[in-house]
Design a protein around this motif. Structure first.
Motif, PDB file in Angstrom:
ATOM      1  N   GLY A 181      43.430   0.198  11.334  1.00  0.00           N
ATOM      2  CA  GLY A 181      44.636  -0.316  10.687  1.00  0.00           C
ATOM      3  C   GLY A 181      45.531  -0.949  11.737  1.00  0.00           C
ATOM      4  O   GLY A 181      45.324  -0.762  12.942  1.00  0.00           O
ATOM      5  N   VAL A 182      46.521  -1.696  11.279  1.00  0.00           N
ATOM      6  CA  VAL A 182      47.419  -2.398  12.195  1.00  0.00           C
ATOM      7  C   VAL A 182      48.854  -2.158  11.764  1.00  0.00           C
ATOM      8  O   VAL A 182      49.190  -2.312  10.579  1.00  0.00           O
ATOM      9  CB  VAL A 182      47.134  -3.921  12.209  1.00  0.00           C
ATOM     10  N   VAL A 183      49.706  -1.800  12.710  1.00  0.00           N
ATOM     11  CA  VAL A 183      51.114  -1.525  12.434  1.00  0.00           C
ATOM     12  C   VAL A 183      51.844  -2.837  12.169  1.00  0.00           C
ATOM     13  O   VAL A 183      51.872  -3.735  13.016  1.00  0.00           O
ATOM     14  CB  VAL A 183      51.771  -0.789  13.610  1.00  0.00           C
ATOM     15  N   LEU A 184      52.436  -2.943  10.972  1.00  0.00           N
ATOM     16  CA  LEU A 184      53.191  -4.146  10.609  1.00  0.00           C
ATOM     17  C   LEU A 184      54.692  -3.975  10.818  1.00  0.00           C
ATOM     18  O   LEU A 184      55.397  -4.964  11.032  1.00  0.00           O
ATOM     19  CB  LEU A 184      52.934  -4.519   9.147  1.00  0.00           C
ATOM     20  N   LEU A 237      57.605   2.627  15.913  1.00  0.00           N
ATOM     21  CA  LEU A 237      56.288   2.193  16.345  1.00  0.00           C
ATOM     22  C   LEU A 237      56.336   0.779  16.915  1.00  0.00           C
ATOM     23  O   LEU A 237      57.351   0.079  16.815  1.00  0.00           O
ATOM     24  CB  LEU A 237      55.321   2.230  15.158  1.00  0.00           C
ATOM     25  N   GLN A 238      55.227   0.372  17.509  1.00  0.00           N
ATOM     26  CA  GLN A 238      55.108  -0.981  18.058  1.00  0.00           C
ATOM     27  C   GLN A 238      54.401  -1.872  17.045  1.00  0.00           C
ATOM     28  O   GLN A 238      53.181  -1.833  16.924  1.00  0.00           O
ATOM     29  CB  GLN A 238      54.317  -0.957  19.370  1.00  0.00           C
ATOM     30  N   PRO A 239      55.153  -2.687  16.288  1.00  0.00           N
ATOM     31  CA  PRO A 239      54.494  -3.564  15.309  1.00  0.00           C
ATOM     32  C   PRO A 239      53.820  -4.736  16.004  1.00  0.00           C
ATOM     33  O   PRO A 239      54.278  -5.211  17.045  1.00  0.00           O
ATOM     34  CB  PRO A 239      55.645  -4.034  14.420  1.00  0.00           C
ATOM     35  N   ILE A 240      52.736  -5.204  15.431  1.00  0.00           N
ATOM     36  CA  ILE A 240      52.045  -6.354  15.990  1.00  0.00           C
ATOM     37  C   ILE A 240      52.810  -7.625  15.662  1.00  0.00           C
ATOM     38  O   ILE A 240      53.544  -7.689  14.664  1.00  0.00           O
ATOM     39  CB  ILE A 240      50.607  -6.439  15.452  1.00  0.00           C
ATOM     40  N   GLU A 241      52.665  -8.626  16.491  1.00  0.00           N
ATOM     41  CA  GLU A 241      53.306  -9.915  16.226  1.00  0.00           C
ATOM     42  C   GLU A 241      52.416 -10.715  15.280  1.00  0.00           C
ATOM     43  O   GLU A 241      51.197 -10.789  15.470  1.00  0.00           O
ATOM     44  CB  GLU A 241      53.515 -10.678  17.532  1.00  0.00           C
ATOM     45  N   ILE A 242      53.015 -11.290  14.253  1.00  0.00           N
ATOM     46  CA  ILE A 242      52.264 -12.013  13.221  1.00  0.00           C
ATOM     47  C   ILE A 242      52.168 -13.495  13.568  1.00  0.00           C
ATOM     48  O   ILE A 242      53.166 -14.133  13.913  1.00  0.00           O
ATOM     49  CB  ILE A 242      52.935 -11.843  11.845  1.00  0.00           C
ATOM     50  N   GLY A 243      50.965 -14.039  13.482  1.00  0.00           N
ATOM     51  CA  GLY A 243      50.749 -15.458  13.709  1.00  0.00           C
ATOM     52  C   GLY A 243      50.710 -16.232  12.401  1.00  0.00           C
ATOM     53  O   GLY A 243      51.109 -15.737  11.349  1.00  0.00           O
ATOM     54  N   ASP A 244      50.189 -17.449  12.464  1.00  0.00           N
ATOM     55  CA  ASP A 244      50.095 -18.321  11.289  1.00  0.00           C
ATOM     56  C   ASP A 244      48.638 -18.716  11.100  1.00  0.00           C
ATOM     57  O   ASP A 244      48.115 -19.586  11.805  1.00  0.00           O
ATOM     58  CB  ASP A 244      50.974 -19.565  11.475  1.00  0.00           C
ATOM     59  N   SER A 245      47.964 -18.076  10.161  1.00  0.00           N
ATOM     60  CA  SER A 245      46.536 -18.336   9.956  1.00  0.00           C
ATOM     61  C   SER A 245      46.274 -19.729   9.392  1.00  0.00           C
ATOM     62  O   SER A 245      45.156 -20.242   9.517  1.00  0.00           O
ATOM     63  CB  SER A 245      45.927 -17.271   9.037  1.00  0.00           C
ATOM     64  N   ASP A 246      47.281 -20.345   8.790  1.00  0.00           N
ATOM     65  CA  ASP A 246      47.079 -21.692   8.247  1.00  0.00           C
ATOM     66  C   ASP A 246      46.893 -22.728   9.347  1.00  0.00           C
ATOM     67  O   ASP A 246      46.358 -23.813   9.103  1.00  0.00           O
ATOM     68  CB  ASP A 246      48.261 -22.100   7.368  1.00  0.00           C
ATOM     69  N   LYS A 247      47.333 -22.414  10.558  1.00  0.00           N
ATOM     70  CA  LYS A 247      47.244 -23.367  11.671  1.00  0.00           C
ATOM     71  C   LYS A 247      45.946 -23.233  12.456  1.00  0.00           C
ATOM     72  O   LYS A 247      45.718 -23.982  13.405  1.00  0.00           O
ATOM     73  CB  LYS A 247      48.436 -23.184  12.609  1.00  0.00           C
ATOM     74  N   LEU A 248      45.102 -22.277  12.104  1.00  0.00           N
ATOM     75  CA  LEU A 248      43.849 -22.085  12.836  1.00  0.00           C
ATOM     76  C   LEU A 248      42.889 -23.241  12.591  1.00  0.00           C
ATOM     77  O   LEU A 248      42.845 -23.811  11.505  1.00  0.00           O
ATOM     78  CB  LEU A 248      43.178 -20.782  12.402  1.00  0.00           C
TER      79      LEU A 248
END
Length: 453
Positions: A181-184, A237-248
């Motif tokens: 899992g990933v911390v949001l 907690l340390q949340p992960i930084e969210i990117g932009d999957s539309d730009k991949l």
């Protein structure tokens, strides 16, 4: 294949670093002064030749006539700097040092990028233990001897030895699954795959520092295979930084972080191999395809870019063995983050709809209706009393634009509509009898497209 890719990457980074070094040190590229300034000048000193910082030499080796600029520099340096200017100077120095390190890294630059991205994201990836699900289907469990269909959902791993934690209450149910899992959010929202936690009676979260939490809430959305877990941590907690999957783009480097075979915080590298892939077992899937290694236990883990930003959730593999064979799939983060928010705030995913059956205008269909191929989306059917009918949309209209964005296929239009707020109104443009007609549609729910809840 792996060796060939590594050699290609090394050659590319070597050439790129050489070009970067040339651009940074060549004054012609930056209006007469290299970005690295005196740092690069020092590297260009000929062997056996020494230079004093106060006596710069020109290309002929003679002292340069630079007294006036030196005096100007000294006068500027002697002036006191305010706090903001000092901070900018420090930041500029640090940036220059980073550039120098990148240039000096040469072929190791890609390795350095992997290391920094993994370091940034690993602290946000957790291990999930699920209890009471019943024995999950494993590879090779098929009754027939036929090869399993492709692609195949990667099942959560069943641990052989359950985790031991003295601070956790005893659990009567059997430990049946392990995933990632990933911390949001810092207050305890974790995103994962639905199949990791589905039908569980209890979920335990193991943090990177090996502390444990019983999940207070865990729920999922089978249509997208996205799930969430909520815990109450004792500290942020340390949340992960969210990117932009539309730009991949296809070819972009990515890293997969998870816990395959109970090996916590394992990192594997690959590229984006494809986009908008559909998996039959996940009805609303538009997956990213990657060749980063995904194995049992990776499900629900982070797929990140080289900035350390999460751009997907490792979800499934195409395999004939039950294990990694070079084709993996991840839910794009732009879709997963929206679904996680819906599950967290509303307990379910509320998808918007307009009440139509849509058909893509592929050449065969377009010819049948005497329309240009790929010129929009054909409205084949309209549900009676739906919001589409109320908006004035007619059968055999061709939708060409929604909410100001042009659309060419039904999947993209469905994604654009379903994430909008229920009850919101949006402009929609259709082509009818060769003319463009602009209408306004109020979005309803998928469950009841005839009204607004």
């Amino acid at each position: 294949m792996q060796i060939s890719r590594m050699i290609t990457a090394l050659v590319f980074t070597y050439l790129a670093s050489g070009l970067l070094n040339h651009c940074l040190s060549n004054p012609g590229f930056f209006g007469g002064q290299g970005l690295l300034g005196n740092h690069v000048h020092a590297y260009e000193t000929a062997p056996g030749q020494t230079e004093s910082p106060g006596d710069p030499a020109d290309s002929d080796g003679d002292p340069a006539d630079s007294e006036a600029p030196q005096a100007s520099t000294q006068n500027t340096a002697s002036q006191p700097m305010d706090g903001q200017s000092r901070e900018l100077a420090v930041n500029e120095t640090a940036a220059n040092e980073d550039l120098i390190a990148a240039v000096q890294a040469g072929p190791k630059a890609l390795s350095l990028a992997f290391r920094m991205a993994a370091k940034r994201a690993t602290g946000s990836v957790v291990v999930l233990f699920a209890y009471g699900q019943g024995q999950p289907e494993q590879a090779g469990d098929d009754e027939s001897n036929d090869e399993p269909p492709l692609p195949r959902m990667e099942p959560p791993e069943t641990p052989v030895i359950p985790p031991q934690a003295s601070d956790l209450p005893p659990n009567p149910d059997k430990l049946t699954g392990l995933g990632s899992g990933v911390v949001l959010s810092a207050d305890g929202l974790i995103v994962t795959n639905n199949h990791v936690i589905q039908n569980a009676t209890r979920v335990v979260v193991q943090m990177p520092d090996e502390t444990w939490f019983d999940a207070e809430v865990f729920r999922g959305d089978p249509d997208s295979d996205v799930g969430i877990v909520r815990i109450k941590p004792s500290e942020l907690l340390q949340p992960i930084e969210i990117g932009d999957s539309d730009k991949l783009e296809i070819g972009d480097w990515v890293l997969a972080i998870g816990s395959p075979f109970k090996l916590q915080a394992t990192v594997s590298a690959g590229i984006i191999s494809g986009k908008d892939r559909h998996i039959e077992k996940i009805p609303r899937s538009n997956m990213l395809q990657t060749d980063a290694a995904i194995n049992p236990g990776n499900s629900g883990g982070a797929l990140i870019d080289l900035n350390g930003q999460m751009i997907g959730i490792s979800t499934a593999i195409a395999t004939r063995t039950g294990f990694y064979q070079g084709v993996g799939f991840a839910v794009p983060i732009n879709q997963a983050a929206w679904i996680a928010e819906e599950l967290d705030q509303h307990g379910e995913v509320r998808r918007a709809a307009i009440g139509t059956t849509l058909v893509d205008l592929k050449p065969r269909i377009a010819k049948q209706f005497n329309l240009p191929p790929y010129s929009g989306i054909l409205v084949y059917q309209i549900i009676k009393d739906s919001v589409a009918e109320a908006a004035g949309i007619e059968r055999l209209d061709v939708i060409v634009e929604f909410a100001g964005e042009k659309v060419r296929d039904s999947t993209a239009l469905q994604r654009a509509i379903e994430r909008q707020k229920i009850g919101s109104e949006h402009p929609i443009v259709v082509r009818r009898d060769g003319k463009l007609v602009e209408l306004t549609v109020q979005l309803a729910t998928v469950d009841d497209p005839t009204g607004v809840k």
